[in-house]
Design an enzyme around this catalytic site. Structure first.
Site, PDB file in Angstrom:
ATOM      1  N   HIS A 146       0.813  -1.214   0.000  1.00 18.33           N
ATOM      2  CA  HIS A 146       0.000   0.000   0.000  1.00 18.33           C
ATOM      3  C   HIS A 146       0.854   1.275   0.000  1.00 18.33           C
ATOM      4  O   HIS A 146       0.349   2.359  -0.278  1.00 18.33           O
ATOM      5  CB  HIS A 146      -0.982   0.005   1.184  1.00 18.33           C
ATOM      6  CG  HIS A 146      -0.351   0.249   2.528  1.00 18.33           C
ATOM      7  ND1 HIS A 146      -0.024  -0.761   3.400  1.00 18.33           N
ATOM      8  CD2 HIS A 146       0.008   1.395   3.149  1.00 18.33           C
ATOM      9  CE1 HIS A 146       0.495  -0.247   4.502  1.00 18.33           C
ATOM     10  NE2 HIS A 146       0.523   1.071   4.376  1.00 18.33           N
TER      11      HIS A 146
ATOM     12  N   ASP B  45       0.191  -7.685   1.505  1.00 20.28           N
ATOM     13  CA  ASP B  45       0.593  -6.283   1.580  1.00 20.28           C
ATOM     14  C   ASP B  45       2.115  -6.131   1.574  1.00 20.28           C
ATOM     15  O   ASP B  45       2.671  -5.380   2.382  1.00 20.28           O
ATOM     16  CB  ASP B  45      -0.001  -5.613   2.813  1.00 20.28           C
ATOM     17  CG  ASP B  45       0.067  -4.087   2.724  1.00 20.28           C
ATOM     18  OD1 ASP B  45       0.212  -3.560   1.601  1.00 20.28           O
ATOM     19  OD2 ASP B  45      -0.014  -3.421   3.773  1.00 20.28           O
TER      20      ASP B  45
ATOM     21  N   SER C 291       4.726   2.576   7.798  1.00 19.74           N
ATOM     22  CA  SER C 291       4.413   1.383   7.005  1.00 19.74           C
ATOM     23  C   SER C 291       5.599   0.967   6.148  1.00 19.74           C
ATOM     24  O   SER C 291       6.201   1.788   5.458  1.00 19.74           O
ATOM     25  CB  SER C 291       3.202   1.649   6.107  1.00 19.74           C
ATOM     26  OG  SER C 291       2.031   1.800   6.860  1.00 19.74           O
TER      27      SER C 291
END
Length: 368
Positions: free
Chosen positions: A112, A142, A216
């Site tokens: 993402h 992911d 992230s």
């Protein structure tokens, strides 16, 4: 003078005799550095500072930003050179972090973080910047793999997930809110957290280390600088604090190797569907166990069919692992099996305990 010598000399002489006796009785006292503290031992007992771990890991954590084109469709000024020069058609936004996975330029991050990116820029801890190529992605877990044209990088050493325990100290290193590389501290709160709604293919480490947007794809490390996980998600709830999740490092590294070699993540496939067994089903099928799963469908020409499994077989264990929690853990376990691996399946059929050997097949990417 003689009295003074007697007063001082006798205690000194006695002290020497005692010291010699101690050295003879306890030879370890003669070892150099016996009274010095061992840094490794001190860290295991709870270090005052984690700066050594950060120094080891920080060069292996990068900031990632992307250039994304906004969708103006057929705006009349889109082809105007002056508009292109002064408008914000292309925007460079610090979006996340990444982890150096190899010395020759492979970098792990979250899918993402780079989704819909036209260009990907990687900034290293020394401030230098490289454009990165996107090698491949695995949206289901992911994860994404990047490659920069650089050699002699310092990769992080991945720690095995089964070595981690609840209560272990961890540090999150990343680029929260684009402010630059930042370190936060916490502990492992859970080691096998299943998030079916997020990814059915892996479990997560849960931690209370502060993780924010921009972390992230960054590193979750232990107190010695080893990579524990890839920071991936936070619980999006205003009333919740200190709940974030990381993909275990060994799973992420295996995914990287698969993407580089095959172009996709290799996952195991058994070829049957199953449901948890309710107390009513236990009574209906006259089962003696209430922990396990019941086979609801067997795919034709699948490993399960070849192993002789049938619909309504009651599976009680796989490789001596009891199926007593939920299907999420089972799916994660199966997906991490490598094709060709042989596993033992214990099951009950018509009240009779049986077992079979099943050879794990390959789950094709188009079946996911």
């Amino acid at each position: 003078m003689k009295r003074l010598l007697d007063f001082v000399g006798l205690p000194v002489f006695a002290g020497v005799i005692i010291a010699v006796a101690l050295l003879l009785l306890f030879p370890q006292l003669r070892q150099p550095g016996f009274l010095q503290s061992d840094p490794q031992t001190s860290e295991q007992q709870g270090p005052v500072s984690y700066s050594r771990a950060v120094r080891i890991a920080a060069p292996g954590v990068v900031n990632i930003s992307t250039t994304q084109k906004r969708n103006f469709q057929n705006h009349p000024l889109l082809n105007n050179p002056l508009f292109q020069q002064y408008s914000d058609i292309n925007s460079n936004n610090p979006l996340g972090s990444g982890v150096v996975a190899s010395s020759d330029g492979y970098i792990l991050t979250n899918y993402h973080v780079i989704d819909n990116a036209n260009e990907i820029l990687v900034q290293f801890s020394d401030g230098s910047i490289e454009f990165a190529d996107l090698i491949g992605t695995d949206p289901k877990s992911d994860l994404a793999v990047l490659k920069v044209p650089r050699e002699n990088l310092t990769p992080l050493h991945a720690r095995r997930s089964e070595e981690m325990q609840i209560g272990d100290v961890v540090l999150a290193i990343g680029n929260p809110w684009g402010v630059g590389q930042t370190v936060s501290q916490g502990i492992i709160s859970a080691t096998d957290r299943g998030l079916q709604q997020f990814s059915p293919y892996t479990y997560f480490f849960q931690t209370d280390a502060a993780v924010n947007p921009g972390n992230s794809g960054g590193a979750l490390i232990d107190a010695y600088g080893n990579l524990v996980g890839i920071s991936t998600a936070i619980l999006n709830n205003r009333e919740a604090t200190g709940i974030s999740f990381a993909i275990p490092a060994d799973y992420a590294m295996q995914a990287l190797e698969d993407i580089v070699e095959y172009g996709y993540v290799v996952r195991g496939w058994l070829g049957f569907s199953a449901d948890l067994v309710s107390p009513d089903a236990v009574k209906a099928f006259k089962l003696q166990h209430n922990e396990g799963i019941i086979v609801t469908q067997v795919s034709p020409n699948s490993p399960a069919e070849q192993a002789g499994l049938l619909t309504y077989d009651f599976i009680t264990g796989i490789n001596d692992i009891p199926l007593s929690v939920n299907n999420t853990n089972l799916n994660q376990y199966i997906n991490r099996l490598r094709p060709g691996t042989q596993i033992n399946i214990d099951f009950i059929r018509n009240g009779r305990a049986m077992s079979t050997i099943l050879t794990v097949g390959l789950r094709r990417p188009d079946e996911e």
